[in-house]
Design an enzyme around this catalytic site. Structure first.
Site, PDB file in Angstrom:
ATOM      1  N   LYS A 198       0.857  -1.185   0.000  1.00 41.75           N
ATOM      2  CA  LYS A 198       0.000   0.000   0.000  1.00 41.75           C
ATOM      3  C   LYS A 198       0.895   1.237   0.000  1.00 41.75           C
ATOM      4  O   LYS A 198       1.704   1.434   0.907  1.00 41.75           O
ATOM      5  CB  LYS A 198      -0.916   0.011   1.218  1.00 41.75           C
ATOM      6  CG  LYS A 198      -1.857   1.214   1.262  1.00 41.75           C
ATOM      7  CD  LYS A 198      -2.767   1.156   2.477  1.00 41.75           C
ATOM      8  CE  LYS A 198      -3.679   2.369   2.542  1.00 41.75           C
ATOM      9  NZ  LYS A 198      -4.552   2.338   3.729  1.00 41.75           N
ATOM     10  N   LYS A 251      -2.159  -1.542  -3.684  1.00 46.42           N
ATOM     11  CA  LYS A 251      -3.032  -0.371  -3.655  1.00 46.42           C
ATOM     12  C   LYS A 251      -2.184   0.887  -3.753  1.00 46.42           C
ATOM     13  O   LYS A 251      -1.222   1.014  -2.984  1.00 46.42           O
ATOM     14  CB  LYS A 251      -3.835  -0.365  -2.348  1.00 46.42           C
ATOM     15  CG  LYS A 251      -4.764   0.824  -2.179  1.00 46.42           C
ATOM     16  CD  LYS A 251      -5.493   0.783  -0.838  1.00 46.42           C
ATOM     17  CE  LYS A 251      -6.412   1.994  -0.690  1.00 46.42           C
ATOM     18  NZ  LYS A 251      -7.102   2.005   0.609  1.00 46.42           N
TER      19      LYS A 251
END
Length: 328
Positions: A198, A251
């Site tokens: 992320k 992400k």
């Protein structure tokens, strides 16, 4: 291999039906996950101004929207909660009567296993400072103190009916602590989806309106990854797998297709990718201006993520795209 004029690749592109038949990459509704927001203490669903078509749901409107997603064949939903009261420790995140836990019980009763119920496991929506964990007097996120909170939140979400918990805070050691806590509490079958890669991305802006979780000071660059780094993602992924992650996530998705491909080539577990709020908002804004063909750009963006290697795509268009796929 033959060359022109014997070989004519355009023969396989002559009609829409022929192109569909030979397509190398396909998307099915079951591969899509719908991110959803549920807010405590509101009487009707609130539209998110920076994300047209996305809402902060009431418990009732959430149930209706999840039914619609399930009927379209969407594979899962991932739930983010917004409490009425926030504090320094994010107490609402693991309160049995907190908004996510209540909503999970509603949905588990309504849809059972017809759609996978996932819960985002973080604290930024629940803390008054907007950070993903416990903050020290010096204003830094305390990694190890935060892990204790994550362990408790995981147990509360599993008890409420979450089939998958998805820790998104990027704390070192989070997956191992969560896996151990779930096993000890009797939830050994609960799946852990690690937000393993992320990034500290500028594409999260609209989400912070939707989840009301913007940091009140500083940023999240000390625990989320530097966008300049790709090798680091593989290290994070392997650490999460060693700690017990069942699935891993990259992400955002669109700006990190290379990372998705590298992760897919390196692991033998399902790989998820999150098409985040900024990606959604940019396409919607350009389409509203008439600058792009909205449906075609949505489809192309999802195909790119799938082609890069994602098995699962989190997207705010999940229900719409699933319905469109069903109506072909």
């Amino acid at each position: 291999m033959s060359s022109f004029p014997v070989a004519r690749p355009r023969r396989l592109r002559r009609t829409p039906a022929l192109r569909r038949m030979v397509a190398e990459t396909r998307i099915s509704p079951a591969e899509l996950v719908l991110p959803m927001f549920v807010k405590e203490g509101i009487a009707e669903a609130n539209p998110v101004s920076s994300m047209p078509g996305v809402y902060q749901h009431t418990r009732d409107s959430l149930r209706k929207a999840v039914h619609e997603a399930a009927e379209a064949g969407v594979g899962g939903i991932i739930l983010f909660g917004i409490p009425e009261v926030k504090d320094g420790t994010g107490a609402g995140a693991d309160d049995p009567n907190g908004i996510v836990q209540v909503a999970l019980r509603d949905l588990h009763s309504d849809v059972g296993d017809a759609i996978v119920l996932m819960a985002d496991l973080c604290m930024c929506e629940y803390t008054d400072h907007g950070h993903c964990g416990i903050v020290t007097p010096a204003g830094e996120v305390d990694n190890d103190a935060t892990l204790e909170r994550y362990a408790s939140i995981a147990g509360a979400q599993a008890a409420a009916g979450a089939a998958v918990v998805a820790p998104s805070g990027m704390m070192d050691g989070q997956v191992g602590v969560i896996r151990a806590a779930l096993d000890q509490a009797g939830y050994s079958e609960t799946t852990v989806l690690g937000y393993s890669a992320k990034y500290a991305s500028a594409f999260y802006g609209p989400f912070r309106e939707a989840a009301e979780g913007a940091p009140q000071f500083g940023d999240r660059s000390t625990h989320q990854q530097d966008p300049a780094n790709a090798d680091e993602s593989l290290r994070e992924v392997f650490m999460d797998l060693e700690e017990g992650a069942d699935m891993v996530m990259v992400k955002p998705a669109g700006a990190y297709l290379d990372v998705i491909r590298r992760v897919r080539d390196a692991v033998d577990v399902p790989v998820a990718a999150y098409q985040v709020s900024g990606e959604y908002a940019m396409i919607e804004a350009a389409a509203e201006k008439g600058w792009v063909d909205r449906d075609r750009v949505i489809n192309e963006s999802l195909i790119a993520i799938r082609r890069a290697g994602a098995d699962i795509i989190l997207t705010y268009w999940a229900t719409e795209v699933a319905q469109r796929l069903n109506n072909r």
